[in-house]
Design a protein around this motif. Structure first.
Motif, mmCIF file in Angstrom:
data_model
loop_
_atom_site.group_PDB
_atom_site.id
_atom_site.type_symbol
_atom_site.label_atom_id
_atom_site.label_comp_id
_atom_site.label_asym_id
_atom_site.label_seq_id
_atom_site.Cartn_x
_atom_site.Cartn_y
_atom_site.Cartn_z
ATOM 1 N N ASP A 194 0.979 -1.107 0.032
ATOM 2 C CA ASP A 194 0.065 -0.072 -0.006
ATOM 3 C C ASP A 194 0.638 1.359 -0.107
ATOM 4 O OD1 ASP A 194 -1.737 2.008 0.223
ATOM 5 O OD2 ASP A 194 -2.856 1.422 2.301
ATOM 6 N N ASP A 196 0.250 4.252 -1.201
ATOM 7 C CA ASP A 196 -0.493 5.500 -0.667
ATOM 8 C C ASP A 196 -0.738 5.488 0.715
ATOM 9 O OD1 ASP A 196 -1.478 5.605 -3.275
ATOM 10 O OD2 ASP A 196 -3.540 4.673 -3.112
ATOM 11 N N ARG A 197 -0.607 4.744 1.643
ATOM 12 C CA ARG A 197 -0.342 4.863 3.100
ATOM 13 C C ARG A 197 0.998 5.558 3.356
ATOM 14 N NH1 ARG A 197 0.287 -0.690 5.633
ATOM 15 N NH2 ARG A 197 2.290 -0.459 4.335
ATOM 16 N N ASP A 198 2.244 4.969 2.626
ATOM 17 C CA ASP A 198 3.321 5.605 2.908
ATOM 18 C C ASP A 198 3.364 7.035 2.563
ATOM 19 O OD1 ASP A 198 4.436 3.251 3.824
ATOM 20 O OD2 ASP A 198 5.222 2.731 1.642
ATOM 21 N N VAL A 200 0.785 9.122 2.327
ATOM 22 C CA VAL A 200 0.039 10.004 3.415
ATOM 23 C C VAL A 200 1.098 10.314 4.528
ATOM 24 C CG1 VAL A 200 -1.801 10.076 5.227
ATOM 25 C CG2 VAL A 200 -2.251 9.159 2.768
ATOM 26 N N LYS A 201 1.742 9.247 5.024
ATOM 27 C CA LYS A 201 2.549 9.522 6.463
ATOM 28 C C LYS A 201 3.659 10.405 5.868
ATOM 29 C CE LYS A 201 3.515 5.625 8.442
ATOM 30 N NZ LYS A 201 4.073 4.129 8.838
#
Length: 235
Positions: A194, A196-198, A200-201
């Motif tokens: 994922d 996208d998660r990275d 966002v972070k």
């Protein structure tokens, strides 16, 4: 009716698209699409090469068909071995790069956290961390975001390459490989990370650095819209 491109539209074959999408860091880790296609040239039946024009000469066409032989179990085994080698190559590179990115994110979380804490705990007459320290973190975070973007592109183009070569295999050999190949993919799911998660972070870290630990709420975070954030962090 077969689809036809409108006049002036340049249609790129997948082999050309793959070659034009190569990122320097991943140059030796892409699916060897051309080599896999060479394995399939021994398959029986018509199989015009998708990357080269078909020969319109009837004499040559008949001669080529007469030279074809039946696709055997040995052919299938050799093709599967090469396919597994390509999958292992892509999977290993993806895992190594993903692990590297995760370590870098953790490192930046600690560095940014320390800077923000020092900024917030400074005394009335203290300046806090130097401006250069925040600028350095901005640069490093931007580099990580660019690497995440490159990795995501690498994964996507290789996933498409596997899909297309399996489709071509089933069409030209008559051996239905797709179900078995899906099982192989599940054992080495290089495409499931994922990213996208990275992003966002990392965007939150970037926001903390730019605002010196006082992020703006809503779309105006990071000094502007989300669009401006993307533009500022693209190599």
């Amino acid at each position: 009716r077969r689809w036809r491109a409108r006049p002036g539209l340049v249609v790129m074959k997948f082999g050309e698209e793959l070659r034009s999408s190569v990122i320097a860091e991943y140059e030796w880790y892409y699916v060897n699409y051309d080599e896999l296609k060479q394995y399939l040239k021994k398959a029986p039946g018509p199989h015009a090469d998708e990357d080269t024009p078909a020969d319109s000469s009837n004499g040559k066409s008949k001669k080529a068909k007469s030279q074809k032989r039946e696709w055997t179990e040995n052919d299938e085994a050799a093709f599967l071995q090469k396919l597994d080698e390509e999958l292992d190559k892509v999977y290993t590179k993806t895992r190594v790069k993903t692990s590297e990115i995760q370590r870098r994110i953790i490192y930046e979380e600690n560095k940014v956290g320390s800077l923000v804490k020092a900024m917030n705990q400074r005394g009335p007459n203290e300046q806090g961390p130097p401006e250069e320290a925040f600028l350095e973190r901005e640069e490093y975070i931007s580099d990580i975001i660019a690497d995440v973007h490159d990795l995501a592109k690498f994964v996507q183009i290789n996933y498409t390459a596997f899909y297309k070569i399996i489709k071509k295999h089933d069409k030209v050999t008559g051996w239905y490989l797709k179900p078995a190949w899906e099982t192989r993919l599940k054992s080495k799911p290089f495409y499931r990370e994922d990213y996208d998660r990275d992003v966002v972070k990392l965007s939150r870290l970037y926001d903390d650095v730019r605002t010196r630990g006082n992020p703006v709420k809503g779309d105006s975070a990071a000094g502007g819209t989300q669009g401006s954030f993307v533009r500022q962090t693209t190599k």
